[in-house]
Design an enzyme around this catalytic site. Structure first.
Site, PDB file in Angstrom:
ATOM      1  N   SER A  85     -40.864  -4.780 -29.606  1.00 58.48           N
ATOM      2  CA  SER A  85     -40.308  -5.848 -28.771  1.00 58.48           C
ATOM      3  C   SER A  85     -41.448  -6.557 -28.047  1.00 58.48           C
ATOM      4  O   SER A  85     -42.505  -5.973 -27.810  1.00 58.48           O
ATOM      5  CB  SER A  85     -39.342  -5.258 -27.747  1.00 58.48           C
ATOM      6  OG  SER A  85     -38.421  -4.398 -28.363  1.00 58.48           O
TER       7      SER A  85
HETATM    8  C1  LIG Z   1     -35.956  -3.678 -31.301  1.00 54.46           C
HETATM    9  S1  LIG Z   1     -36.243  -2.097 -31.981  1.00 54.46           S
HETATM   10  C2  LIG Z   1     -36.843  -1.180 -30.589  1.00 54.46           C
HETATM   11  C3  LIG Z   1     -38.238  -1.554 -30.264  1.00 54.46           C
HETATM   12  C4  LIG Z   1     -38.913  -0.695 -29.244  1.00 54.46           C
HETATM   13  N1  LIG Z   1     -38.449  -1.003 -27.926  1.00 54.46           N
HETATM   14  C5  LIG Z   1     -40.391  -0.944 -29.327  1.00 54.46           C
HETATM   15  O1  LIG Z   1     -40.905  -1.741 -28.524  1.00 54.46           O
HETATM   16  O2  LIG Z   1     -41.009  -0.406 -30.237  1.00 54.46           O
HETATM   17  C6  LIG Z   1     -34.618  -1.418 -32.097  1.00 54.46           C
HETATM   18  C7  LIG Z   1     -34.614  -0.022 -32.663  1.00 54.46           C
HETATM   19  O3  LIG Z   1     -33.303   0.522 -32.510  1.00 54.46           O
HETATM   20  C8  LIG Z   1     -33.088   1.407 -33.585  1.00 54.46           C
HETATM   21  N2  LIG Z   1     -31.652   1.701 -33.684  1.00 54.46           N
HETATM   22  C9  LIG Z   1     -30.667   0.944 -34.224  1.00 54.46           C
HETATM   23  N3  LIG Z   1     -29.481   1.576 -34.114  1.00 54.46           N
HETATM   24  C10 LIG Z   1     -29.722   2.749 -33.489  1.00 54.46           C
HETATM   25  C11 LIG Z   1     -28.923   3.847 -33.096  1.00 54.46           C
HETATM   26  N4  LIG Z   1     -27.603   3.863 -33.340  1.00 54.46           N
HETATM   27  N5  LIG Z   1     -29.506   4.884 -32.495  1.00 54.46           N
HETATM   28  C12 LIG Z   1     -30.841   4.898 -32.250  1.00 54.46           C
HETATM   29  N6  LIG Z   1     -31.664   3.901 -32.613  1.00 54.46           N
HETATM   30  C13 LIG Z   1     -31.115   2.833 -33.204  1.00 54.46           C
HETATM   31  C14 LIG Z   1     -33.672   0.655 -34.767  1.00 54.46           C
HETATM   32  O4  LIG Z   1     -33.913   1.516 -35.859  1.00 54.46           O
HETATM   33  C15 LIG Z   1     -34.929   0.060 -34.143  1.00 54.46           C
HETATM   34  O5  LIG Z   1     -36.030   0.885 -34.348  1.00 54.46           O
END
Ligand SMILES: C[S@@+](CC[C@H](N)C(=O)[O-])C[C@H]1O[C@@H](n2cnc3c(N)ncnc32)[C@H](O)[C@@H]1O
Length: 305
Positions: A110
Site C-alpha cells: 500500500s
Molecule cells: C492491499 S494488500 C495489503 C498490503 C499491506 N498493507 C502492505 O502494505 O504490504 C491486501 C492483502 O489482503 C490479503 N487478503 C485478502 N483477503 C484476505 C483475507 N480474507 N484474509 C487475510 N488476508 C486477505 C491479500 O492477499 C493482500 O495481500
C-alpha cells in the site's frame, strides 16, 4: 554498479523526504510522533520484491512491470512516493511478475500515504494487542510491531506464500509478530481480545468475528465498500459484546478481501437509499449481531430496514 551501501544511503534520503512530505500533509502523521519515527526506522524497500507492476494500467489494460534490475533508481523512488502503491500480485498469484500483464490486482504494498492514514486513525498504544488483516508484504505489520511490541501483534494473510515471505522479511529486521496464513475474516481468536484491529483489504460487510474479538472500547479501522465509487475508511469502537459503532473518517481505495469479491446490493449491506456522496463524513455506522447499518443522522428516524 552501485554498492549496497550507496543504495542504502539513497533509500534513507528518500525515506526522509517522504516523511517530510507526510509531516506537512493534512492526511499525514498529524500529531502522531511515534508514527513519524516508525516510518523513519522501517526500511520500506526491504519489503518490496524486485519485480512489481505499476498500479495504473496502459490503454490496453495491461500493467507495466517495474523491475529493480532494469530500473533500480525508479524502483526505489516509487517505493517512497507518498501516493504510490506497487502491485505485488495479480490473479491470486496465477500471473507471474515477468512482464506486462492484465489481471485482477490481488496484493500490493500500500502507498506510504494510505498506511500512515490508517495507522493515524488506529492510534495503537504501547502494550496494545493488535490484529492486522491482510499482511501483504509485511510492511504495515513492521510499523505496527515497532509501536505495540511485536509479541502483541498478530497479522493474518490469506495467501500462504505471501504470509511466508512476510514472516521472513520481518524476521530479517528482528521483528517477530505472529504471522498467520489463513482467512482473516475469521480473525484469530487465540491472540485476542484486541485493543486494535486494522484491515488493509476492504470489506462490503464487517465480519462478526472482528467485532467479537474487539475489547470493550477497542478500535477497529477498516475500509468499507460504499455506493460512492470508493471505499470509506471507518473507525468503530467496540462495546465488548460484539457490536461496534463509529464514523467514516476518510475516502480510500483498497483491494477487497477474497471472500467478499462478489457484488451485493447496497440495501442488503445496511446502506440507506439515496445517500449522497458529499455526505460521506456524516455517515454513522453500527455493526454487530443485528447486522450492519449505515445511517445519516438526519435520516435516523427512518433507517434502512
Ligand atoms: C492491499 S494488500 C495489503 C498490503 C499491506 N498493507 C502492505 O502494505 O504490504 C491486501 C492483502 O489482503 C490479503 N487478503 C485478502 N483477503 C484476505 C483475507 N480474507 N484474509 C487475510 N488476508 C486477505 C491479500 O492477499 C493482500 O495481500
Amino acid at each position: 554498479m552501485r554498492t549496497s551501501r550507496e543504495m542504502a544511503v539513497t533509500a534513507e534520503t528518500l525515506r526522509q523526504r517522504c516523511a517530510e512530505l507526510m509531516a506537512s500533509h493534512p492526511r499525514g502523521f498529524g500529531d502522531c510522533g511515534w508514527l513519524h519515527e516508525a516510518f523513519l526506522s522501517v526500511p520500506r524497500e526491504h519489503f518490496v520484491q524486485d519485480s512489481v507492476w505499476w498500479e495504473t494500467p496502459g490503454k490496453d489494460g495491461r500493467h507495466t512491470l517495474l523491475d529493480r534490475t532494469q530500473q533500480p533508481k525508479t524502483w526505489l523512488e516509487m517505493i517512497y512516493e507518498p501516493a504510490v502503491a506497487l502491485i505485488t500480485q495479480m490473479d491470486d498469484g496465477a500471473v507471474l511478475p515477468t512482464g506486462r500483464a492484465k489481471g485482477a490486482l490481488t496484493s500490493s504494498i500500500s502507498s506510504p500515504g494510505v498506511i500512515i492514514e490508517l495507522l493515524r486513525h488506529l492510534a495503537p498504544q504501547p502494550g496494545d494487542r493488535v490484529m492486522e488483516i491482510g499482511t501483504g508484504t509485511g510492511y504495515t505489520t513492521a510499523l505496527l510491531a515497532t509501536r505495540a511490541d511485536a509479541e502483541h501483534v498478530v497479522t493474518v494473510e490469506i495467501d500462504a506464500e505471501l504470509a511466508a515471505r512476510a514472516r521472513v522479511r520481518l524476521a530479517a529486521l528482528d521483528l517477530h509478530p505472529l504471522v498467520i496464513a489463513g482467512d482473516g475474516e475469521l480473525g484469530y481468536t487465540t491472540g485476542g481480545p484486541y485493543d486494535r484491529i486494522v484491515a488493509t483489504a476492504s470489506v462490503r460487510r464487517i465480519p462478526q468475528a472482528w467485532l467479537d474479538q474487539l475489547r470493550p472500547g477497542g478500535v477497529l479501522v477498516v475500509p468499507l465498500d460504499s455506493p460512492f465509487g470508493h471505499d470509506l475508511l471507518v473507525r468503530l469502537e467496540g462495546d465488548g459484546h460484539g457490536t461496534a459503532q463509529g464514523r467514516a473518517v476518510e475516502r480510500v481505495m483498497f483491494m477487497r478481501v477474497r471472500g467478499q469479491r462478489d457484488v451485493v446490493p447496497y440495501a442488503d449491506l445496511g446502506w440507506p437509499t439515496g445517500a449522497a456522496p458529499e455526505n460521506w463524513s456524516d455517515l454513522y455506522i453500527t455493526a454487530g449481531p443485528a447486522g450492519q447499518r449505515i445511517i445519516l443522522p438526519e435520516a435516523s428516524a427512518t433507517p434502512p430496514s
